[in-house]
Design an enzyme around this catalytic site. Structure first.
Site, PDB file in Angstrom:
ATOM      1  N   LYS A  88       0.816  -1.214   0.000  1.00  0.00           N
ATOM      2  CA  LYS A  88       0.000   0.000   0.000  1.00  0.00           C
ATOM      3  C   LYS A  88       0.850   1.264   0.000  1.00  0.00           C
ATOM      4  CE  LYS A  88      -4.244  -1.654   0.110  1.00  0.00           C
ATOM      5  NZ  LYS A  88      -5.093  -1.455  -1.091  1.00  0.00           N
ATOM      6  N   GLU A 110      -9.789   5.810   2.864  1.00  0.00           N
ATOM      7  CA  GLU A 110     -10.563   4.683   3.359  1.00  0.00           C
ATOM      8  C   GLU A 110      -9.585   3.546   3.628  1.00  0.00           C
ATOM      9  OE1 GLU A 110      -9.844   5.036   0.257  1.00  0.00           O
ATOM     10  OE2 GLU A 110      -9.289   3.004  -0.310  1.00  0.00           O
ATOM     11  N   SER A 384       1.831  -9.600  -0.791  1.00  0.00           N
ATOM     12  CA  SER A 384       1.527  -8.172  -0.732  1.00  0.00           C
ATOM     13  C   SER A 384       1.735  -7.548   0.642  1.00  0.00           C
ATOM     14  CB  SER A 384       0.093  -7.916  -1.197  1.00  0.00           C
ATOM     15  OG  SER A 384      -0.808  -8.673  -0.417  1.00  0.00           O
TER      16      SER A 384
END
Lengths: 425, 251
Positions: A88, A110, A384
């Protein structure tokens, strides 16, 4: 690299938002159009990613797993080794550079699993920006350690208690905030979803994953992998690792969605595959600013979803992923909560890596595929994120009596300290 | 009939289809009509109403649990349009339920039900333009929104495509919070008038008699929507209508 046609990827994408949001989206689109082909900007981004997040992330061979599964050679692209513990941060650092250029003083986001919220809080702290994170009330309970750190970093975390109280509602609430605040606030959308230009912009920054992987594969085994597997929630880590390989048809691209507890409505978030005998397969819809496959009722109400991984618990999917699935470039798959927990444990015990539950979907799907491939083949799984944030969930899935006893002692210590401080006051 | 440019300020109010229940929608609307309201939005409840604040979000979620939908909205429209021919009913919906139904079919169904217009907050003007010939044929006015941050070139485009009236969002943000009506707002309305001859309906933050007085002589319509739903929630439909009657009497 993939480009939209006026915000569309095939039939998916677009920009369907209330008029109030259009000026901010157009400002962002114009800025992105100016920068995306500027090598100097990309170099600035890579330098920041290197200095602040330790990129490039390694490509790690998994000899133990490869032996055990007996098929393709398994490699992990280690996005878990990013600062903040997941891919992210790639997108967030990139958008941080845009915020600086736009001169805005506040960011909102969000978050589902909290990884995007955490990365945004980190960026805001570093750049001296105010930061508000919207998070579904149920997700807060599921990923409390990330909530804790976001608040420590100075971000305001706002619980969203409407509807299913997960990622979809958090995104609605972030859009509402932005409608009131876009003059001085940037919405750091966390995945390759939402109105144009976000799907393309997020993919652009995340494609650093696949670009590194291309070089690393050449270095390690002298060619491109036979298959790349990634989990798909909104689709940002998947698009990040897939995007640079789209023009290489010999590389199979597999996206693994959350099969949850089974193919009942509300028990999963599988949008790209037919799942069991479910009656409510995802259909094309337009909501949250864009057109894609949404799990929804016949009369167009968005449905409920479930996954053991809060970060995959989302009702729609990136319009780019929907398009690549429709054109058969991406092969969809899914893994159930149970399969995911098994894959989680297998990686941990065999390779000494603690994966996030989101990423464990890619592992479950990848392990299955590896066993079907030949020993001469190479399969890369995009890992990830790391699993530290899932400690409470894992503690319940694989209970240790000592953990429970420790929690009791810790609670007792905290209440003692509280009483102690009251006495002092 | 939708109001004409330059006519006296009138109130537009609101019903969320299925809120507080499908059974109560019609009597509640009867109450609004008795209160003197001549413009009423019928909102199709939606799971993700991103332009709405807490009051309408909660009303939408409850309405969905009580059978509110596009189909029940069209049924209700048929009934109330027949019962109250002197009142103009407008369909308000987020895009997805209409998209699933088929936008062109929907325009036909809306006309057949007797509706006069449609407000679709997440359908930008670019996507409305191709629908204009059909809307004009069937007498359905696509009521478009402008906001304080809408740039001139978009005002011009929206002004050209808008029909019936132009919905002027009073401030940035979502529904259900107070707005200010000072000099800045007056300039905003003047700017908007340059691009349209349509009557202006001001919405978002019209909540009291004072707000209405501030808008008299400036706009043709004042949308009292969230406030009415708040009253409906706290006082019940009958007393909410009485509150609306006080407002209509005040102008």
């Amino acid at each position: 690299m993939i480009r939209s046609e006026d915000g569309f990827f095939g039939q998916f994408g677009g920009r369907y938002v209330p008029e109030i949001l259009l000026p901010a989206l157009i400002e962002l689109e114009e800025l992105f159009a100016d920068l995306r082909d500027d090598d100097g900007f990309w170099r600035e981004y890579l330098l920041l990613a290197q200095q602040f997040s330790g990129r490039p992330t390694p490509l790690t061979p998994c000899p133990g797993l490869t032996r055990q599964l007996g098929g393709a050679r398994i490699w992990l692209k280690r996005e878990d080794l990013n600062h903040s513990g997941a891919h992210k941060v790639n997108n967030v650092l990139g958008q941080g550079l845009l915020v600086q250029r736009m001169g805005k003083r506040r960011v909102i986001a969000e978050t589902g699993a909290g990884q995007h919220g955490l990365a945004t809080a980190i960026m805001a702290a570093r750049l001296g920006l105010d930061c508000t994170i919207y998070m579904g009330a149920d997700d807060i309970e599921r990923q409390y350690s990330n909530v804790f750190w976001m608040r420590q970093l100075g971000a305001e975390v706002v619980p969203v208690s409407t509807g299913a109280r997960t990622l979809k509602e958090a995104m609605d609430e972030a859009l509402r905030d932005w409608a009131a605040s876009s003059d001085d606030t940037h919405y750091v959308l966390g995945t390759a979803c939402g109105p144009a230009p976000f799907p393309e912009l997020v993919t652009y920054f995340q494609s650093v994953i696949g670009l590194e992987l291309k070089d690393q594969c050449q270095e390690e085994f002298g060619r491109y992998p036979d298959e790349i597997v990634a989990c798909v929630g909104g689709g940002s880590n998947a698009m990040g690792v897939f995007a640079p390989f789209l023009d290489l048809p010999e590389v199979r691209l597999t996206g693994v969605e959350a099969g949850g507890t089974g193919p009942r409505p509300g028990a999963h978030s599988v949008r790209l595959s037919a799942y069991g005998d479910q009656q409510d397969a995802a259909e094309t819809g337009i909501a949250q600013g864009f057109k894609t496959l949404f799990l929804q009722s016949r009369d167009g109400q968005l449905g409920a979803t479930h996954s053991v991984a809060a970060g995959l618990d989302y009702v729609g999917v990136s319009p780019i992923v929907a398009h690549l699935t429709e054109t058969l470039r991406l092969t969809p798959a899914y893994a159930t909560d149970q399969e995911v927990l098994k894959a989680f444990q297998l990686l941990m015990r065999t390779e000494g890596i603690i994966p996030a539950l989101e990423s464990s979907h890619a592992l479950a799907g990848g392990f299955k595929r590896a066993a079907e491939l030949d020993k001469s083949q190479h399969l890369v799984i995009n890992l990830s994120g790391r699993g530290d944030k899932d400690i409470f969930k894992i503690a319940r899935a694989f209970p240790q009596p000592e953990w429970r006893e420790f929690l009791d002692r810790e609670l007792a210590r905290q209440s003692n300290e509280k009483e102690g401080s009251t006495d002092v006051a | 009939m939708l109001p004409e440019e330059g006519s006296d300020l009138q109130i537009m109010s609101h019903a969320v289809v299925g809120y507080p229940s499908l059974e109560e929608n019609q009597p509640a609307i009867d109450g609004l009509v008795r209160a003197g309201v001549k413009l009423i939005e019928l909102q199709v409840p939606f799971s993700d109403p991103v332009a709405d604040g807490a009051t309408l979000v909660n009303a939408c979620h409850q309405a969905l649990q009580r059978g509110g939908s596009l189909a029940t909205a069209l049924d209700l429209a048929k009934q109330v349009c027949q019962r109250h021919p002197q009142v103009s009913f407008i369909l308000m919906s987020y895009l997805n339920p209409l998209f699933r139904f088929g936008l062109e079919d929907l325009i036909g169904a809306a006309a057949e039900a007797g509706l006069k217009g449609m407000i679709i907050p997440d359908l930008p003007v670019e996507n409305v333009e191709p629908l204009l010939p059909l809307c004009d044929d069937l007498g359905i006015a696509p009521i478009l929104m402008v906001t304080p941050n809408t740039p001139e070139h978009r005002l011009e485009r929206i002004g050209r495509a808008a029909r019936g009236m132009l919905y002027v969002v009073a401030r940035q943000g979502v529904t259900g919070k107070q707005s200010q009506w000072g000099e800045e707002f007056r300039c905003y309305l003047q700017r908007v008038r340059r691009y349209t001859d349509l009557p202006l309906a001001v919405g978002f933050g019209v909540r009291s008699e004072a707000d209405l007085h501030a808008l008299q002589g400036q706009a043709e319509v004042a949308a009292v929507c969230s406030k009415y739903i708040e009253w409906q929630t706290s006082l019940g439909s009958e007393r909410a209508a009485a509150k609306l009657a006080e407002l209509t009497a005040a102008i």
